[in-house]
Motif scaffolding. Structure first.
Motif, PDB file in Angstrom:
ATOM      1  N   ASP A  10       1.064  -1.275  -0.076  1.00 45.68           N
ATOM      2  CA  ASP A  10       0.080   0.023   0.067  1.00 45.68           C
ATOM      3  C   ASP A  10       1.164   1.091  -0.033  1.00 45.68           C
ATOM      4  N   GLU A  11       0.810   2.111  -0.859  1.00 46.57           N
ATOM      5  CA  GLU A  11       1.693   3.081  -1.158  1.00 46.57           C
ATOM      6  C   GLU A  11       0.965   4.498  -1.833  1.00 46.57           C
ATOM      7  N   TRP A  12       1.717   5.515  -1.263  1.00 46.97           N
ATOM      8  CA  TRP A  12       1.201   7.062  -1.626  1.00 46.97           C
ATOM      9  C   TRP A  12       2.517   7.513  -2.241  1.00 46.97           C
ATOM     10  N   LEU A  13       2.380   8.142  -3.634  1.00 45.76           N
ATOM     11  CA  LEU A  13       3.442   8.858  -4.135  1.00 45.76           C
ATOM     12  C   LEU A  13       3.483  10.367  -4.391  1.00 45.76           C
ATOM     13  N   LEU A  14       4.564  11.022  -4.240  1.00 46.84           N
ATOM     14  CA  LEU A  14       4.398  12.556  -4.293  1.00 46.84           C
ATOM     15  C   LEU A  14       4.592  12.836  -5.879  1.00 46.84           C
ATOM     16  N   GLY A  15       4.635  13.996  -5.988  1.00 49.25           N
ATOM     17  CA  GLY A  15       4.732  14.661  -7.451  1.00 49.25           C
ATOM     18  C   GLY A  15       6.220  14.380  -7.693  1.00 49.25           C
ATOM     19  N   ALA A  16       6.669  14.648  -8.858  1.00 49.55           N
ATOM     20  CA  ALA A  16       7.744  14.412  -9.713  1.00 49.55           C
ATOM     21  C   ALA A  16       9.047  15.293  -9.015  1.00 49.55           C
ATOM     22  N   SER A  17       8.618  16.395  -8.492  1.00 52.97           N
ATOM     23  CA  SER A  17       9.721  17.276  -7.926  1.00 52.97           C
ATOM     24  C   SER A  17       9.622  17.401  -6.566  1.00 52.97           C
ATOM     25  N   GLU A  18       8.813  16.422  -5.793  1.00 49.62           N
ATOM     26  CA  GLU A  18       8.961  16.214  -4.487  1.00 49.62           C
ATOM     27  C   GLU A  18       9.523  14.817  -3.879  1.00 49.62           C
ATOM     28  N   PHE A  19      10.042  15.364  -2.533  1.00 50.45           N
ATOM     29  CA  PHE A  19      10.986  14.167  -1.840  1.00 50.45           C
ATOM     30  C   PHE A  19      10.513  14.273  -0.332  1.00 50.45           C
ATOM     31  N   CYS A  20      10.478  12.988   0.113  1.00 48.14           N
ATOM     32  CA  CYS A  20      10.100  12.970   1.529  1.00 48.14           C
ATOM     33  C   CYS A  20      11.093  12.242   2.476  1.00 48.14           C
ATOM     34  N   SER A  21      11.004  12.789   3.600  1.00 45.79           N
ATOM     35  CA  SER A  21      11.927  12.092   4.895  1.00 45.79           C
ATOM     36  C   SER A  21      11.157  11.049   5.419  1.00 45.79           C
ATOM     37  N   GLU A  22      11.868  10.734   6.660  1.00 48.41           N
ATOM     38  CA  GLU A  22      11.465   9.295   7.341  1.00 48.41           C
ATOM     39  C   GLU A  22       9.899   9.244   7.524  1.00 48.41           C
ATOM     40  N   PRO A  23       8.837   8.602   7.261  1.00 46.51           N
ATOM     41  CA  PRO A  23       7.405   8.468   7.668  1.00 46.51           C
ATOM     42  C   PRO A  23       7.574   7.857   9.028  1.00 46.51           C
ATOM     43  N   LEU A  24       7.362   8.567  10.032  1.00 53.15           N
ATOM     44  CA  LEU A  24       7.247   8.144  11.586  1.00 53.15           C
ATOM     45  C   LEU A  24       6.073   7.578  11.889  1.00 53.15           C
ATOM     46  N   PHE A  25       6.148   6.641  12.403  1.00 48.77           N
ATOM     47  CA  PHE A  25       4.692   5.912  13.018  1.00 48.77           C
ATOM     48  C   PHE A  25       4.476   6.506  14.162  1.00 48.77           C
ATOM     49  N   ILE A  26       3.134   6.899  14.396  1.00 47.97           N
ATOM     50  CA  ILE A  26       2.610   7.331  15.581  1.00 47.97           C
ATOM     51  C   ILE A  26       1.260   6.369  16.007  1.00 47.97           C
ATOM     52  N   SER A  27       1.362   5.646  16.901  1.00 43.92           N
ATOM     53  CA  SER A  27       0.388   4.577  17.183  1.00 43.92           C
ATOM     54  C   SER A  27      -0.899   5.368  18.011  1.00 43.92           C
ATOM     55  N   LYS A  28      -2.109   4.746  17.596  1.00 47.03           N
ATOM     56  CA  LYS A  28      -3.181   5.161  18.403  1.00 47.03           C
ATOM     57  C   LYS A  28      -3.465   4.247  19.568  1.00 47.03           C
ATOM     58  N   GLU A  29      -4.143   4.364  20.475  1.00 45.83           N
ATOM     59  CA  GLU A  29      -4.382   3.741  21.675  1.00 45.83           C
ATOM     60  C   GLU A  29      -5.406   2.553  21.295  1.00 45.83           C
ATOM     61  N   ASN A  30      -5.300   2.020  20.364  1.00 45.51           N
ATOM     62  CA  ASN A  30      -6.432   1.123  20.072  1.00 45.51           C
ATOM     63  C   ASN A  30      -5.598  -0.289  19.766  1.00 45.51           C
ATOM     64  N   GLY A  31      -4.475  -0.770  19.989  1.00 43.03           N
ATOM     65  CA  GLY A  31      -3.580  -1.864  20.131  1.00 43.03           C
ATOM     66  C   GLY A  31      -3.540  -2.550  18.753  1.00 43.03           C
ATOM     67  N   GLU A  32      -4.091  -2.009  17.589  1.00 43.43           N
ATOM     68  CA  GLU A  32      -3.796  -2.518  16.353  1.00 43.43           C
ATOM     69  C   GLU A  32      -2.444  -2.342  15.717  1.00 43.43           C
TER      70      GLU A  32
END
Length: 332
Positions: free
Chosen positions: A208-230
């Protein structure tokens, strides 16, 4: 290599002395993994200019990739200090980062990002960024090694994602335990810089992925958990940079449905330079003065890190002792 563990909830060593591991000579490690019992290292297949290393040259000047060489997975116990390491020769693995590791009886399962070669050797001439393009970069692929420590055998499985992958992570509650999902930053094509966010299901191989535009770049995707245990119940937060607009955005994605795009996105007042790793701690707020102090300390460490292999040549009064010294420690 030395590991110094700290006791849970306390700023004191778990053991009086650091765990020291013999890695068999001068080399480079990009990362390490940890399980309840093991520290795990992946030693890449590199040739070494030993004299250059002794004379204080940088690792990029003295190390060179050996395509015919053999890598080693090194397992050092966290439980008994005197127990010998287990060294498993594998293929020509170049591990750029460990995603996670966990135990299953006598087996240890290692998920990692592996490169098809090591390209860190310094070359004469112009800086590397002026001579290379993304099409010549090493390919970074998700792979899984399953190692049986009893029989000292291993198997390797290629991951389902055929794009460059970096800045990987799992739900922090599953570090050192079996996980289903891996999060990371992904390239637009088979090679290239991070330009999207991805979730890989290691149980069924879906992506499952989401891509940016051709001139865009990203840093680390930081995972922040909800309090639902999943396991994937939470958000992925990344900072993007648009080269055409010279601007940065903060992007928030629902980890359960990354391909649907951001649930929140806003622009920063000024462009944010590319960074490395980060972490999320709830209810932590630093004052501007505290941030200033931490920045000063970080710059001191950065300056010191450039002197890690600096050489001083000293001779005794009677001329019988020539010491190669690196900062604070005699080289042996």
């Amino acid at each position: 290599m030395r590991y110094l563990e700290f006791a849970p909830g306390a700023w004191r060593p778990r053991y009086p002395n650091a765990r020291q591991i013999d890695v068999g000579g001068y080399t480079r490690f990009a990362d390490f993994a940890i399980t309840p019992k093991w520290f795990v290292l992946a030693k890449p297949p590199l040739k070494v200019d030993g004299l250059g290393a002794a004379l204080g040259k940088t690792f990029s000047e003295v190390l060179e990739y050996d395509p015919a060489g053999t890598s080693e997975l090194i397992f050092a116990t966290r439980l008994k200090r005197d127990e010998a390491e287990i060294v498993i020769p594998v293929d020509n693995l170049v591990c750029e980062e460990f995603v996670n590791a966990y135990e299953d009886g006598n087996r240890v399962i290692l998920d990692m990002v592996a490169a098809d070669r090591w390209d860190g050797k310094a070359q004469e001439g112009r800086p590397k960024w002026e001579e290379t393009t993304e099409t010549t970069w090493p390919k970074l692929r998700l792979v899984r090694y399953e190692v049986d420590l009893a029989s000292q055998t291993w198997t390797k499985t290629e991951g389902p994602l055929q794009k460059n992958l970096c800045f990987t992570s799992v739900n922090p509650t599953l570090n050192g335990k079996k996980q289903q999902f891996i999060f990371g930053a992904v390239s637009q094509d088979t090679v290239g810089p991070p330009s999207g966010v991805v979730k890989v299901n290691m149980d069924n191989g879906t992506v499952d992925e989401w891509l940016l535009g051709a001139s865009e770049f990203c840093s680390e995707p930081l995972f922040i958990s909800k309090e639902n245990g999943e396991e994937d119940g939470g958000y992925l937060v990344t900072v993007t940079f648009d080269g055409e607009k010279n601007g940065s955005d903060v992007v928030v994605l629902d980890a359960k449905s990354i391909s649907k795009g951001p649930v929140c996105r806003f622009s920063l007042e000024s462009p944010m330079p590319h960074g490395r790793r980060g972490c999320w701690l709830p209810q932590i707020n630093f004052t501007p003065e505290q941030m200033k102090q931490k920045t000063t300390l970080m710059r001191m460490f950065a300056k010191k890190s450039k002197e890690w292999n600096a050489v001083e040549l000293g001779f005794s009064a009677i001329g019988s002792q020539a010491l190669f010294q690196k900062q604070g420690t005699k080289m042996r």
